[in-house]
Write a protein that holds these residues in place. Structure first.
Motif, PDB file in Angstrom:
ATOM      1  N   LEU A  84       0.628  -1.131   0.009  1.00 11.97           N
ATOM      2  CA  LEU A  84      -0.042  -0.033   0.129  1.00 11.97           C
ATOM      3  C   LEU A  84       1.102   1.512   0.030  1.00 11.97           C
ATOM      4  O   LEU A  84       0.186   2.633  -0.049  1.00 11.97           O
ATOM      5  N   LYS A  85       2.200   0.901   0.074  1.00  7.24           N
ATOM      6  CA  LYS A  85       3.059   2.123   0.062  1.00  7.24           C
ATOM      7  C   LYS A  85       2.968   3.047  -1.148  1.00  7.24           C
ATOM      8  O   LYS A  85       2.821   2.584  -2.384  1.00  7.24           O
ATOM      9  N   GLY A  86       2.487   4.497  -0.994  1.00  8.88           N
ATOM     10  CA  GLY A  86       2.554   5.290  -2.225  1.00  8.88           C
ATOM     11  C   GLY A  86       1.106   5.253  -2.653  1.00  8.88           C
ATOM     12  O   GLY A  86       0.890   5.825  -3.872  1.00  8.88           O
ATOM     13  N   VAL A  87      -0.018   4.439  -2.074  1.00 11.22           N
ATOM     14  CA  VAL A  87      -1.254   4.332  -2.804  1.00 11.22           C
ATOM     15  C   VAL A  87      -2.131   5.183  -1.794  1.00 11.22           C
ATOM     16  O   VAL A  87      -2.291   4.548  -0.716  1.00 11.22           O
ATOM     17  N   PRO A  88      -2.553   6.183  -2.207  1.00 11.69           N
ATOM     18  CA  PRO A  88      -3.388   7.124  -1.300  1.00 11.69           C
ATOM     19  C   PRO A  88      -4.774   6.599  -0.840  1.00 11.69           C
ATOM     20  O   PRO A  88      -5.320   5.912  -1.804  1.00 11.69           O
ATOM     21  N   THR A  89      -4.945   6.798  -0.017  1.00 15.17           N
ATOM     22  CA  THR A  89      -6.412   6.257   0.658  1.00 15.17           C
ATOM     23  C   THR A  89      -7.533   7.381  -0.292  1.00 15.17           C
ATOM     24  O   THR A  89      -7.229   8.226  -0.735  1.00 15.17           O
TER      25      THR A  89
END
Length: 145
Positions: A84-89
């Motif tokens: 999930l690193k770098g994947v915005p909520t």
């Protein structure tokens, strides 16, 4: 008055002891044996109950992600952070990953899709319940019908 409370408690204790004895005596195995390296457990995923998650997994596999999930619960937290690193909520959505964080194949490079929380969390709970008795190292192939 104390005697009225004592009798139901004793009955419960006796029933629990009897159940434990019967499970042990009849050889009922609660934990699944480790899967052999070549053995793959097939899990039929309920696409009708969790359509967004099912579609995401199928598309990720078609795009080259692994179709096999090797259970590795110990690395799940680290895998989730990496995937999930770098994947915005995104408000109103969960970030679904395939391979899942609990898979040895998960982590950096996993396919991420925004999914409604009810579909994503329901699917995650369902998968967790289906696989809870399988030990780490078990290889699982998701089947969609």
């Amino acid at each position: 008055m104390k005697r009225k409370k004592l009798i139901p408690s004793l009955i419960i204790i006796v029933l629990l002891a009897l159940a434990a004895y019967l499970f042990e005596e009849n050889g009922i195995v609660i934990d699944q044996p480790p899967a052999k390296d070549s053995e793959v457990v097939q899990l039929v995923f309920p696409s009708d109950r969790y359509p967004e998650t099912a579609e995401h997994i199928q598309e990720a596999i078609q795009s080259g992600e692994s179709a096999i999930c090797t259970i590795d619960r110990e690395q799940a937290e680290d895998n989730r952070k990496e995937s999930l690193k770098g994947v915005p909520t995104k408000k109103g959505y969960d970030r679904d990953e395939w391979p899942m964080a609990m898979c040895a194949e998960g982590g950096a490079g996993a396919d991420i899709e925004y999914i409604t929380p009810s579909d994503n969390r329901g699917a995650g709970s369902w998968v967790g319940n289906q696989l809870e008795e399988y030990p780490d190292g078990t290889r699982v192939k998701f089947i969609f019908e």
